[in-house]
Write a protein that holds these residues in place. Structure first.
Motif, mmCIF file in Angstrom:
data_model
loop_
_atom_site.group_PDB
_atom_site.id
_atom_site.type_symbol
_atom_site.label_atom_id
_atom_site.label_comp_id
_atom_site.label_asym_id
_atom_site.label_seq_id
_atom_site.Cartn_x
_atom_site.Cartn_y
_atom_site.Cartn_z
ATOM 1 N N ASP A 197 4.379 8.290 2.186
ATOM 2 C CA ASP A 197 4.255 8.154 3.640
ATOM 3 C C ASP A 197 4.311 6.690 4.089
ATOM 4 N N SER A 198 4.922 5.831 3.286
ATOM 5 C CA SER A 198 4.961 4.403 3.610
ATOM 6 C C SER A 198 6.372 3.891 3.868
ATOM 7 N N HIS A 199 7.385 4.755 3.711
ATOM 8 C CA HIS A 199 8.761 4.351 3.973
ATOM 9 C C HIS A 199 9.072 4.561 5.450
ATOM 10 N N VAL A 200 9.689 3.581 6.083
ATOM 11 C CA VAL A 200 10.039 3.675 7.499
ATOM 12 C C VAL A 200 11.534 3.917 7.623
ATOM 13 N N ASN A 201 11.919 5.053 8.189
ATOM 14 C CA ASN A 201 13.336 5.385 8.319
ATOM 15 C C ASN A 201 13.951 4.727 9.549
ATOM 16 N N TRP A 202 15.219 5.003 9.778
ATOM 17 C CA TRP A 202 15.938 4.335 10.864
ATOM 18 C C TRP A 202 15.461 4.769 12.249
ATOM 19 N N LEU A 203 14.671 5.827 12.318
ATOM 20 C CA LEU A 203 14.076 6.263 13.583
ATOM 21 C C LEU A 203 12.695 5.647 13.796
ATOM 22 N N GLY A 204 12.250 4.839 12.816
ATOM 23 C CA GLY A 204 10.931 4.236 12.912
ATOM 24 C C GLY A 204 9.811 5.150 12.473
ATOM 25 N N GLU A 205 10.153 6.251 11.803
ATOM 26 C CA GLU A 205 9.159 7.216 11.361
ATOM 27 C C GLU A 205 8.712 6.912 9.930
ATOM 28 N N PRO B 173 0.816 -1.221 0.000
ATOM 29 C CA PRO B 173 0.000 0.000 0.000
ATOM 30 C C PRO B 173 0.846 1.266 0.000
ATOM 31 N N ASN B 174 0.453 2.253 -0.813
ATOM 32 C CA ASN B 174 1.117 3.552 -0.905
ATOM 33 C C ASN B 174 2.570 3.449 -1.373
ATOM 34 N N THR B 175 2.872 2.398 -2.117
ATOM 35 C CA THR B 175 4.232 2.190 -2.624
ATOM 36 C C THR B 175 4.164 1.751 -4.079
ATOM 37 N N ALA B 176 5.014 2.358 -4.913
ATOM 38 C CA ALA B 176 5.061 1.984 -6.322
ATOM 39 C C ALA B 176 6.501 1.828 -6.759
ATOM 40 N N LYS B 177 6.750 0.806 -7.560
ATOM 41 C CA LYS B 177 8.077 0.567 -8.116
ATOM 42 C C LYS B 177 7.937 0.459 -9.636
ATOM 43 N N PHE C 13 7.675 18.685 5.335
ATOM 44 C CA PHE C 13 6.353 18.759 4.718
ATOM 45 C C PHE C 13 6.021 17.455 4.001
ATOM 46 N N ASP C 14 4.726 17.274 3.762
ATOM 47 C CA ASP C 14 4.232 16.088 3.062
ATOM 48 C C ASP C 14 4.263 16.393 1.565
ATOM 49 N N TRP C 15 5.316 15.973 0.885
ATOM 50 C CA TRP C 15 5.546 16.422 -0.483
ATOM 51 C C TRP C 15 5.052 15.460 -1.546
ATOM 52 N N LEU C 16 4.728 14.220 -1.188
ATOM 53 C CA LEU C 16 4.162 13.284 -2.148
ATOM 54 C C LEU C 16 2.668 13.126 -1.885
ATOM 55 N N THR C 17 1.859 13.283 -2.919
ATOM 56 C CA THR C 17 0.417 13.158 -2.766
ATOM 57 C C THR C 17 -0.142 11.914 -3.445
ATOM 58 N N ASP C 18 0.580 11.341 -4.387
ATOM 59 C CA ASP C 18 0.145 10.111 -5.036
ATOM 60 C C ASP C 18 1.354 9.399 -5.630
ATOM 61 N N LEU C 19 1.114 8.194 -6.110
ATOM 62 C CA LEU C 19 2.211 7.353 -6.586
ATOM 63 C C LEU C 19 2.634 7.654 -8.011
ATOM 64 N N THR C 20 1.960 8.590 -8.682
ATOM 65 C CA THR C 20 2.349 8.969 -10.041
ATOM 66 C C THR C 20 3.105 10.293 -10.066
ATOM 67 N N LEU C 21 3.327 10.891 -8.898
ATOM 68 C CA LEU C 21 4.078 12.148 -8.778
ATOM 69 C C LEU C 21 3.440 13.258 -9.613
ATOM 70 N N SER C 22 2.118 13.283 -9.676
ATOM 71 C CA SER C 22 1.437 14.211 -10.568
ATOM 72 C C SER C 22 1.436 15.656 -10.077
ATOM 73 N N ASN C 23 1.677 15.884 -8.790
ATOM 74 C CA ASN C 23 1.582 17.245 -8.260
ATOM 75 C C ASN C 23 2.859 17.695 -7.570
ATOM 76 N N VAL C 24 3.993 17.202 -7.998
ATOM 77 C CA VAL C 24 5.255 17.567 -7.357
ATOM 78 C C VAL C 24 5.741 18.913 -7.890
ATOM 79 N N ASN C 25 6.093 19.803 -6.986
ATOM 80 C CA ASN C 25 6.610 21.113 -7.377
ATOM 81 C C ASN C 25 7.573 21.587 -6.286
#
Length: 223
Positions: free
Chosen positions: A99-107, A66-70, A138-150
């Motif tokens: 918002d689905s990647h877990v970093n080394w701090l568990g975030e 979920p919320n991950t695309a490769k 900030f929350d910079w990714l809104t979808d898995l197609t990167l349609s609104n990145v600026n």
């Protein structure tokens, strides 16, 4: 009869109406870490470049998590292209975590990574450019197609743990018949980043617009 035929053709084209999302990635940075022979780079060397990422060119897309695309494609397919030149043989990869990647701090965080195959001068090696983005604040990714990145920033705090690397993986068999694998890399921190998405109509969309215009022309002519 013509009107019905045009309407039917329009419905055939509708499933293909989705726009091709093309992302422009432009970066600058400086070398911070060397591994192996470092491919001729020195600590502090300035680096930079511009890439065009066309997710519609992916030949394989994984959405299992979920919320991950490769996204994956042969380098010749144009998934990731250097704005100044062509692609080499090999494979390109794009990973997107909303918002689905877990970093080394568990975030949980937004995470974006590319691996772009590059021409290799050393026989038996595979070269690639890797760029990994973990932007803070900030929350910079809104979808898995990167349609609104600026994004256009040179703020080091926002860039956070983002980095890039010129990697060279060398493998083969030595004189004793043993398999070996070595890695040479020059890793760089990012000083600036511009990541912009733009929807580009695909040929099917343009054809659909033409059909609509032609139908309007026939309607006026009959009137």
């Amino acid at each position: 009869m013509i009107k019905r035929s045009l309407l039917a053709l329009a419905f055939v084209c509708l499933p293909m109406l989705a726009n091709a999302n093309v992302i422009s990635l432009e970066y600058t940075g400086h070398i911070t870490t060397l591994l192996g022979d470092s491919q001729g780079y020195l600590i502090g060397d300035a680096v930079g470049g511009k890439l065009a990422i066309d997710l519609s060119k992916a030949t394989y897309v994984a959405l299992d998590v979920p919320n991950t695309a490769k996204y994956q494609a042969p380098s010749s397919g144009g998934l990731i292209g250097n704005a100044a030149g062509g692609d080499s043989q090999g494979w390109d990869f794009v990973d997107v975590y909303n918002d689905s990647h877990v970093n080394w701090l568990g975030e949980h965080e937004d995470f974006f990574q590319i691996s772009d195959a590059l021409p290799s001068a050393l026989p038996g090696s595979v070269d690639n450019l890797q760029i990994t983005l973990t932007l803070k604040g900030f929350d910079w990714l809104t979808d898995l197609t990167l349609s609104n990145v600026n994004i256009d920033t040179n703020d080091l705090n926002t860039l956070g743990w983002s980095f890039g690397a010129f990697n060279q993986f060398v493998s083969g068999v030595d004189s004793s018949g043993n398999y070996f694998f070595n890695s040479n890399a020059a890793i760089f921190s990012l000083d600036s980043l511009k990541l912009i998405s733009a929807d580009v109509p695909e040929p099917s969309s343009i054809a659909l617009i033409f059909i609509g215009g032609f139908a309007l022309f026939l309607r006026r002519r009959r009137a």
